[in-house]
Design a protein around this motif. Structure first.
Motif, PDB file in Angstrom:
ATOM      1  N   THR A   2       3.993 -38.062  13.172  1.00  0.00           N
ATOM      2  CA  THR A   2       5.341 -37.967  12.635  1.00  0.00           C
ATOM      3  C   THR A   2       5.565 -39.104  11.649  1.00  0.00           C
ATOM      4  O   THR A   2       5.269 -40.264  11.939  1.00  0.00           O
ATOM      5  N   ASP A   4       8.090 -41.467   9.516  1.00  0.00           N
ATOM      6  CA  ASP A   4       9.464 -41.972   9.578  1.00  0.00           C
ATOM      7  C   ASP A   4      10.157 -41.723   8.242  1.00  0.00           C
ATOM      8  O   ASP A   4       9.739 -42.241   7.212  1.00  0.00           O
ATOM      9  N   THR A   5      11.199 -40.911   8.267  1.00  0.00           N
ATOM     10  CA  THR A   5      11.976 -40.632   7.054  1.00  0.00           C
ATOM     11  C   THR A   5      13.421 -41.091   7.215  1.00  0.00           C
ATOM     12  O   THR A   5      14.298 -40.665   6.464  1.00  0.00           O
ATOM     13  N   SER A   6      13.667 -41.954   8.173  1.00  0.00           N
ATOM     14  CA  SER A   6      15.035 -42.417   8.438  1.00  0.00           C
ATOM     15  C   SER A   6      15.618 -43.206   7.268  1.00  0.00           C
ATOM     16  O   SER A   6      16.835 -43.349   7.170  1.00  0.00           O
ATOM     17  N   GLY A  27      22.432 -36.339   7.520  1.00  0.00           N
ATOM     18  CA  GLY A  27      22.079 -36.136   8.914  1.00  0.00           C
ATOM     19  C   GLY A  27      20.571 -36.146   8.998  1.00  0.00           C
ATOM     20  O   GLY A  27      19.913 -37.037   8.459  1.00  0.00           O
ATOM     21  N   GLU A  28      20.026 -35.113   9.590  1.00  0.00           N
ATOM     22  CA  GLU A  28      18.573 -34.979   9.718  1.00  0.00           C
ATOM     23  C   GLU A  28      17.916 -34.979   8.341  1.00  0.00           C
ATOM     24  O   GLU A  28      18.363 -34.288   7.426  1.00  0.00           O
ATOM     25  N   THR A  29      16.870 -35.761   8.211  1.00  0.00           N
ATOM     26  CA  THR A  29      16.084 -35.753   6.984  1.00  0.00           C
ATOM     27  C   THR A  29      14.617 -35.854   7.373  1.00  0.00           C
ATOM     28  O   THR A  29      14.202 -36.857   7.943  1.00  0.00           O
ATOM     29  N   THR A  30      13.872 -34.795   7.066  1.00  0.00           N
ATOM     30  CA  THR A  30      12.435 -34.770   7.329  1.00  0.00           C
ATOM     31  C   THR A  30      11.732 -34.320   6.063  1.00  0.00           C
ATOM     32  O   THR A  30      12.381 -33.987   5.064  1.00  0.00           O
ATOM     33  N   ARG A  33      12.991 -30.622   5.768  1.00  0.00           N
ATOM     34  CA  ARG A  33      14.401 -30.213   5.830  1.00  0.00           C
ATOM     35  C   ARG A  33      15.294 -31.440   5.715  1.00  0.00           C
ATOM     36  O   ARG A  33      14.989 -32.483   6.289  1.00  0.00           O
ATOM     37  N   ALA A  34      16.395 -31.297   4.983  1.00  0.00           N
ATOM     38  CA  ALA A  34      17.387 -32.374   4.896  1.00  0.00           C
ATOM     39  C   ALA A  34      18.780 -31.784   5.029  1.00  0.00           C
ATOM     40  O   ALA A  34      19.051 -30.679   4.553  1.00  0.00           O
TER      41      ALA A  34
END
Length: 150
Positions: A2, A4-6, A27-30, A33-34
């Motif tokens: 995984t 880290d895209t924080s 919110g979620e960012t990968t 998907r963002a």
């Protein structure tokens, strides 16, 4: 593994001043998907009391950029992401706070393989924007490229 895209949301706020100006949060960012949020603010409204079309477009484009940054942030020293074209469809009148969900339409590894092969790859991000009641208001596609740096 995984990745880290924080850091992506903060980076968007620092490198794209408009993001902070209108109050977009993430919110979620990968790398796939963002999720980005636009608050409801009267100074962002149009003549019918909802977010102006420019704000809606900007939210969607920003979400697409966030997923692109998450997916390709590791190659920024050798390639610059640029929008090639976009298409937007307004499905229903948007009112209140909005949420954009941006999804990378193909594996990042495929895009990076094209870049590594010496081509200028393109990738599409599909964006769905919904209102506070989770009703779809807008659909977008944004086509990006990774332009090799000289």
């Amino acid at each position: 593994m995984t990745v880290d895209t924080s850091w992506v949301g903060a980076a968007m706020g620092q490198t794209v001043p408009w993001v902070k100006s209108v109050g977009i949060t993430f919110g979620e960012t990968t790398a796939e998907r963002a999720v980005a949020h636009l608050p409801d603010a009267a100074d962002l409204h149009n003549h019918v009391g909802g977010p102006h079309a420019a704000m809606i477009f900007g939210l969607g484009e920003t979400a697409s950029g966030a997923v692109g940054l998450a997916a390709f942030g590791t190659v920024m020293e050798r390639a610059t992401p640029l929008v090639v074209r976009s298409e937007i469809g307004y499905v229903r009148l948007a009112k209140g706070p909005l949420t954009a969900v941006a999804v990378l339409d193909r594996p990042a590894a495929d895009v990076l393989a094209e870049l590594d092969a010496g081509t200028r790859p393109e990738f599409t991000v599909t964006v769905t924007i919904t209102d506070a009641d989770d009703r779809e208001t807008t659909r977008m596609t944004v086509v990006w490229t990774l332009r090799p740096n000289r």
